[in-house]
Each structure stands twice: as C-alpha cells, then as structure tokens.
Design an enzyme around this catalytic site. Structure first.
Site, mmCIF file in Angstrom:
data_model
loop_
_atom_site.group_PDB
_atom_site.id
_atom_site.type_symbol
_atom_site.label_atom_id
_atom_site.label_comp_id
_atom_site.label_asym_id
_atom_site.label_seq_id
_atom_site.Cartn_x
_atom_site.Cartn_y
_atom_site.Cartn_z
ATOM 1 N N GLY A 92 -21.391 109.308 49.889
ATOM 2 C CA GLY A 92 -19.973 109.056 48.958
ATOM 3 C C GLY A 92 -19.426 109.590 47.934
ATOM 4 O O GLY A 92 -19.290 109.456 47.156
ATOM 5 N N ALA A 123 -14.101 112.234 36.259
ATOM 6 C CA ALA A 123 -13.585 113.001 37.336
ATOM 7 C C ALA A 123 -12.125 112.812 38.328
ATOM 8 O O ALA A 123 -12.497 111.026 37.814
ATOM 9 C CB ALA A 123 -15.098 113.569 38.394
ATOM 10 N N LYS A 159 -22.417 99.455 29.759
ATOM 11 C CA LYS A 159 -21.672 100.337 30.360
ATOM 12 C C LYS A 159 -20.994 98.349 31.325
ATOM 13 O O LYS A 159 -20.124 98.628 31.321
ATOM 14 C CB LYS A 159 -22.146 100.644 31.694
ATOM 15 C CG LYS A 159 -21.416 101.434 32.775
ATOM 16 C CD LYS A 159 -20.491 102.194 31.869
ATOM 17 C CE LYS A 159 -20.041 103.317 32.604
ATOM 18 N NZ LYS A 159 -20.449 104.195 33.839
ATOM 19 N N ASN A 207 -17.638 97.531 30.859
ATOM 20 C CA ASN A 207 -16.747 97.068 31.940
ATOM 21 C C ASN A 207 -15.451 96.322 32.445
ATOM 22 O O ASN A 207 -15.188 96.006 32.861
ATOM 23 C CB ASN A 207 -17.147 97.540 33.500
ATOM 24 C CG ASN A 207 -17.389 99.098 33.230
ATOM 25 O OD1 ASN A 207 -16.483 100.198 33.520
ATOM 26 N ND2 ASN A 207 -18.869 99.523 34.183
ATOM 27 N N SER A 229 -10.687 102.299 37.068
ATOM 28 C CA SER A 229 -11.560 102.265 38.383
ATOM 29 C C SER A 229 -10.716 100.506 39.199
ATOM 30 O O SER A 229 -9.796 101.625 40.016
ATOM 31 C CB SER A 229 -12.639 102.682 39.143
ATOM 32 O OG SER A 229 -13.372 100.909 38.106
ATOM 33 N N GLU A 257 -14.002 96.502 42.595
ATOM 34 C CA GLU A 257 -16.414 96.427 42.335
ATOM 35 C C GLU A 257 -16.176 94.924 41.453
ATOM 36 O O GLU A 257 -16.802 94.794 40.417
ATOM 37 C CB GLU A 257 -16.478 97.468 41.159
ATOM 38 C CG GLU A 257 -16.104 98.848 42.319
ATOM 39 C CD GLU A 257 -16.193 100.073 41.911
ATOM 40 O OE1 GLU A 257 -17.226 100.388 41.353
ATOM 41 O OE2 GLU A 257 -16.316 100.101 40.552
#
Length: 296
Positions: A7, A120, A175, A179, A245, A257
């Site tokens: 991935g 990134a 985390k 999120n 994201s 997600e």
C-alpha cells in the site's frame, strides 16, 4: 532487512524510500500491475523499486502495511500463502480494529502495531513530499510481536524519531481520540484542521473527546479528558494547514475510514454500555454523505 511495503500511498512511499535510503532491500506491493515503480522523495533522486514480485514477498523479513484500514483484509487475503511465518507484519494506519483480523489471518506471524505523526503528501503518483516531521511508535500485538523491539532502531535509523512502546494500545487510543475529533468535523464541513480552532467548533470537540476518554478508561487505558483535549487542540494548531485524510476522502468521493475510527469507538462504547451521542452523530453524518453518492 528484506522489506515489502503493502500500500505505497503517501505514508507508505515515504517509509519505503526512507528505509531504502537506510540500506534495506525494498520492494512494493500495490494495486497497479507494473513490475517496477519509480518514486521521488522531495528533491532527492528518483528511486526505482520492484513492485508486485511474489519472490520478494516470500523472502520478506518485514511486511509494512500502510493501506487504509478498510482495505487491509481484502488486500492481504490473496497474499497469505506467500507470507513466511517468520515475516514480521507491521500495521501502520489510522483507526483501530484490523489487528485482530490480521492476527486471525496470520496466527503464527509476529504482529506489530505502529502509529506515526509524520506528514506526507503525494502531489503526483510518483512523487512524495515529507510535509511534517513527527514521531513513530511501535509495539507488539501478540507474543512474537513483543519480541521485535529492535524494529524501533530500524525505523529510527530510516526516519527519526521512532520509539518502542510496551503499551502500544495507549498510543493507538490517543491517536484514535485525535482522529475522532478532527477527521469527521473537517470532512463534514470541508475545512482544514486549523479552522477547527474557531469558537463555533469548541463545544463539539470537547464533547467528542470527553466521550472518547470515558471509553478509554472503561477499556483500561487510563486517561484524563482535559489532557486529551489539550492534545487535540495542540494537534489542530500544529497541523493547521493540513487537510485530514477523511476530508480528502469525502471531497474525492472515496470511502472513508470512519468505520475504523469513530465506528470502532462506538463498538467499544456499546460493549461498556456508554452513551456517546456526539460521536454517534458525526458517524451518522459521514455515513449519510457516503450513502448519498450511491443513491445519486
């Protein structure tokens, strides 16, 4: 080490190139059918890596899975017979819930969970930019995985800072809280992370984080809601210009997600009979948006 990155999106490409530059034998496994992929990190020279090579997969010492959580099971199913029982599997993605699935698919393999705050961005298919320096934490999910502390040094040498965490669930839940707070709100309102600092969002953010803290404590992950809120607001400031994201998934009409972020929280809350109305509302709003694409 012989390493395969499954991935190679933005984060996967960042790690593939960083590990390659650190001297490891790197190959990729991706959806494209090409036998080679050329990637370029920032202003460094392009690197050509082998892609979708079954022999490389069989020889892998480490399989780094950087797919989005909903893609993990489907992508790994066809590869199971080619993954050596001694190959270390590292899961690195947003959300929770895939570890038990992978542990069932590969019961004999060392399984390690990782979370990273490195940023990134992939402006083009073959280019990746390192947009933010962060910390990577790794920890064992099963007994064999807990014997892989040396991986912290491997990852740190490739892209510092990387640390071994004996209680990785603590880091993963922290985390997850971030999120749960940032991703759905930025996706629903189509805003950057930094725009969540506006007063109009504060009440919702605080309520979301307080609900997550209740579930974390019920799970045995001791936390303080006020400290968790402080962490979330610090991340909002530190990543002010970033698009989450989930925001990017929604704008591009891709499945998000949400099931492995807020959805996972709702599952655990139900187990402990804890009401989480604010998180439930955000979950349902994202689901309605995704459903609208299908109906249209």
């Amino acid at each position: 080490m012989n390493i395969v990155v499954l991935g190679p999106g933005a984060i996967g490409s960042l790690w593939a190139l960083s590990l390659h530059n650190a001297g490891h034998s790197l190959s990729l496994w991706s959806r494209n059918g090409h036998h080679q992929s050329t990637l370029c990190l920032d202003t460094l020279s392009p690197v050509t890596l082998v892609n979708n090579d079954a022999e490389k997969l069989k020889d892998a010492d480490l399989l780094l899975v950087t797919l989005k959580a909903p893609q993990v099971e489907t992508a790994m199913q066809p590869l199971l017979e080619q993954i050596d029982p001694d190959c270390i599997v590292v899961l690195m993605h947003n959300g929770m819930g895939t570890a038990d699935i992978v542990a069932e698919l590969l019961p004999n393999n060392p399984l390690v969970l990782a979370t990273t705050t490195h940023g990134a961005y992939r402006p083009e298919p073959n280019k990746v930019q390192h947009t933010g320096v962060g910390i990577t934490q790794l920890g064992g999910h099963n007994e064999k995985g807990k014997q892989c502390q040396f991986l912290a040094e491997v990852f740190d040498h490739a892209l510092s800072t990387a640390q071994w965490h004996n209680h990785i669930e603590q880091a993963l839940w922290s985390k997850l809280a971030i999120n749960c707070a940032i991703n759905p709100l930025t996706a629903i309102n189509q805003i950057t992370n930094g725009e969540l600092a506006a007063d109009s969002y504060r009440s919702t953010l605080v309520s979301v984080v307080e609900e997550v803290a209740q579930v974390m404590n019920a799970e045995g992950i001791v936390t303080d809601a006020a400290k968790l809120e402080e962490t979330v607001f610090n991340v909002i400031q530190a990543t002010a210009k970033n698009h989450s994201s989930m925001q990017q998934d929604i704008v591009h009409k891709r499945p998000s997600e949400i099931d492995f972020i807020t959805g996972y929280l709702l599952q655990r809350a139900q187990t402990h009979n804890i009401a989480v109305p604010h998180n439930t509302a955000l979950f349902e709003q994202i689901k309605l948006i995704e459903q609208s694409w299908k109906s249209s």
